[in-house]
Structure formats: structure tokens, C-alpha cells
Design a protein around this motif. Structure first.
Motif, short mmCIF file in Angstrom:
data_model
loop_
_atom_site.label_atom_id
_atom_site.label_comp_id
_atom_site.label_asym_id
_atom_site.label_seq_id
_atom_site.Cartn_x
_atom_site.Cartn_y
_atom_site.Cartn_z
N ALA A 97 0.83 -1.20 0.00
CA ALA A 97 0.00 0.00 0.00
C ALA A 97 0.87 1.26 0.00
N ALA A 98 1.97 1.22 0.71
CA ALA A 98 2.88 2.38 0.75
C ALA A 98 3.50 2.63 -0.62
N ILE A 99 3.86 1.58 -1.33
CA ILE A 99 4.42 1.72 -2.68
C ILE A 99 3.39 2.37 -3.60
N MET A 100 2.15 1.90 -3.55
CA MET A 100 1.11 2.43 -4.42
C MET A 100 0.77 3.87 -4.06
N THR A 101 0.76 4.19 -2.78
CA THR A 101 0.47 5.56 -2.36
C THR A 101 1.58 6.51 -2.79
N ARG A 102 2.81 6.06 -2.69
CA ARG A 102 3.95 6.87 -3.06
C ARG A 102 3.92 7.27 -4.54
N HIS A 103 3.39 6.40 -5.38
CA HIS A 103 3.38 6.63 -6.83
C HIS A 103 1.99 6.94 -7.38
N ARG A 104 1.05 7.29 -6.51
CA ARG A 104 -0.33 7.52 -6.91
C ARG A 104 -0.47 8.58 -8.01
N ASP A 105 0.23 9.70 -7.88
CA ASP A 105 0.10 10.78 -8.87
C ASP A 105 0.61 10.35 -10.25
N ALA A 106 1.73 9.65 -10.28
CA ALA A 106 2.28 9.18 -11.56
C ALA A 106 1.35 8.17 -12.21
N ILE A 107 0.73 7.32 -11.40
CA ILE A 107 -0.21 6.33 -11.93
C ILE A 107 -1.44 7.03 -12.50
N ALA A 108 -1.95 8.03 -11.80
CA ALA A 108 -3.12 8.77 -12.27
C ALA A 108 -2.82 9.49 -13.59
N GLN A 109 -1.65 10.10 -13.69
CA GLN A 109 -1.27 10.78 -14.94
C GLN A 109 -1.15 9.79 -16.09
N ARG A 110 -0.58 8.64 -15.81
CA ARG A 110 -0.43 7.62 -16.86
C ARG A 110 -1.79 7.09 -17.29
N LEU A 111 -2.71 6.97 -16.36
CA LEU A 111 -4.05 6.49 -16.66
C LEU A 111 -4.76 7.43 -17.63
N VAL A 112 -4.64 8.73 -17.41
CA VAL A 112 -5.25 9.71 -18.31
C VAL A 112 -4.60 9.63 -19.69
N ALA A 113 -3.28 9.49 -19.74
CA ALA A 113 -2.58 9.39 -21.03
C ALA A 113 -2.99 8.14 -21.79
N VAL A 114 -3.16 7.03 -21.10
CA VAL A 114 -3.58 5.79 -21.76
C VAL A 114 -4.99 5.94 -22.31
N ALA A 115 -5.87 6.58 -21.55
CA ALA A 115 -7.25 6.79 -22.01
C ALA A 115 -7.27 7.66 -23.26
N GLN A 116 -6.45 8.69 -23.30
CA GLN A 116 -6.39 9.55 -24.49
C GLN A 116 -5.83 8.80 -25.69
N ALA A 117 -4.81 8.00 -25.48
CA ALA A 117 -4.20 7.24 -26.57
C ALA A 117 -5.13 6.12 -27.07
N ASP A 118 -6.04 5.68 -26.23
CA ASP A 118 -6.94 4.58 -26.59
C ASP A 118 -8.17 5.05 -27.35
N ARG A 119 -8.36 6.34 -27.49
CA ARG A 119 -9.55 6.87 -28.15
C ARG A 119 -9.68 6.34 -29.59
N ALA A 120 -8.65 6.47 -30.38
CA ALA A 120 -8.71 6.01 -31.78
C ALA A 120 -8.90 4.50 -31.88
N PRO A 121 -8.15 3.68 -31.14
CA PRO A 121 -8.40 2.23 -31.21
C PRO A 121 -9.82 1.84 -30.77
N LEU A 122 -10.34 2.53 -29.75
CA LEU A 122 -11.70 2.23 -29.30
C LEU A 122 -12.72 2.57 -30.38
N LEU A 123 -12.57 3.73 -31.02
CA LEU A 123 -13.49 4.09 -32.10
C LEU A 123 -13.39 3.11 -33.25
N ALA A 124 -12.19 2.63 -33.56
CA ALA A 124 -12.02 1.63 -34.62
C ALA A 124 -12.72 0.31 -34.25
N GLU A 125 -12.61 -0.09 -33.00
CA GLU A 125 -13.29 -1.31 -32.55
C GLU A 125 -14.80 -1.15 -32.65
N LEU A 126 -15.30 -0.01 -32.25
CA LEU A 126 -16.74 0.25 -32.31
C LEU A 126 -17.23 0.28 -33.77
#
Length: 135
Positions: A97-126
Motif C-alpha cells: 500500500a505504501a508503494i502504491m500511495t507513493r506513486h499515486r500521482d504518476a499512476i493517475a497521470q499515466r491512466l489519463v494518457a492511456v485513455a487519451q491514446a486509446d480513443r482512436a483504437p476504441l473508435l475503430a473497434e466500435l
């Protein structure tokens, strides 16, 4: 020792809304981490403990659509955290839990970046699914 770590839901989810052929589709991206740990060194009798826990956490993202399980998938990321701590690796949830808490902000930023990058593949799948449904 390999374990799955559930991240705190508030810090590890990101939702987006996509317009596809006049329909609003919601997608939720959830970060999860896979951790592995290895004990190195020795613990011998009366001597000082020389053990260290070398750990690595790899972040992966699961995509779910609001309208059902179709098009749900796991998106691999290149985000990795590693380090070492004093002592042997145990199933200590406080350390994880301490490891995950320590890196929470970096994980959240990466999550937003992955969602943005997945927009085109998701539209193609749909589009692909829509084309198959029309035929």
C-alpha cells in the motif's frame, strides 16, 4: 513471490465519454498493478540481517464500457516502479500500500494518457463491431 495489488478506486480510475454515430458511450479505465518481489541476501545467526527485498510494480489498465462487457480489454503500459527495502519480502500489505500511495500521482497521470491514446483504437473497434452488426 507474485501478488496482485488493488489500487484505491478514487486514484486509479478515469472515465471518458465518446460520441459514436450519435450515441454516447462511456468508457472507464481502471489501473491495476502487478507486483513481484524477491528477497536477496542472507540472515545468519548472530550477525546483522543482510536481507533486502527487491520489488517491481508494473501498472496495467483495464478498459470497460458502460453498456456491457463487449470491447473490454487490458492495455499494457510501460510504466514500472522498482526499488528495494530492508528485510525479507513478505506478504506485507502495508508495504504494498505504501508503494502504491507513493506513486499515486504518476499512476493517475499515466491512466489519463492511456485513455487519451486509446480513443482512436476504441473508435475503430466500435466501427468494426457496427459494420459486422449491419451485415
Amino acid at each position: 513471490m507474485t501478488m496482485l495489488i488493488a489500487l484505491a478506486a478514487a486514484a486509479a480510475t478515469h472515465s471518458v465519454t465518446i460520441e459514436h454515430h450519435g450515441q454516447t458511450i462511456g468508457a472507464t479505465y481502471v489501473a491495476r498493478a502487478e507486483a513481484s518481489a524477491r528477497t536477496v541476501g542472507a540472515r545468519t545467526g548472530a550477525r546483522m540481517n543482510g536481507q533486502r527485498c527487491h520489488w517491481t510494480v508494473t501498472v496495467m489498465v483495464d478498459r470497460r464500457l458502460d453498456h456491457g462487457p463487449a470491447h473490454a480489454r487490458t492495455i499494457a503500459t510501460d510504466q514500472r516502479f522498482s526499488g528495494n527495502d530492508a528485510g525479507a519480502c513478505t506478504g506485507d500489505r502495508n508495504r504494498e500500500a505504501a508503494i502504491m500511495t507513493r506513486h499515486r500521482d504518476a499512476i493517475a497521470q499515466r491512466l489519463v494518457a492511456v485513455a487519451q491514446a486509446d480513443r482512436a483504437p476504441l473508435l475503430a473497434e466500435l466501427d468494426s463491431a457496427r459494420a459486422l452488426a449491419v451485415n
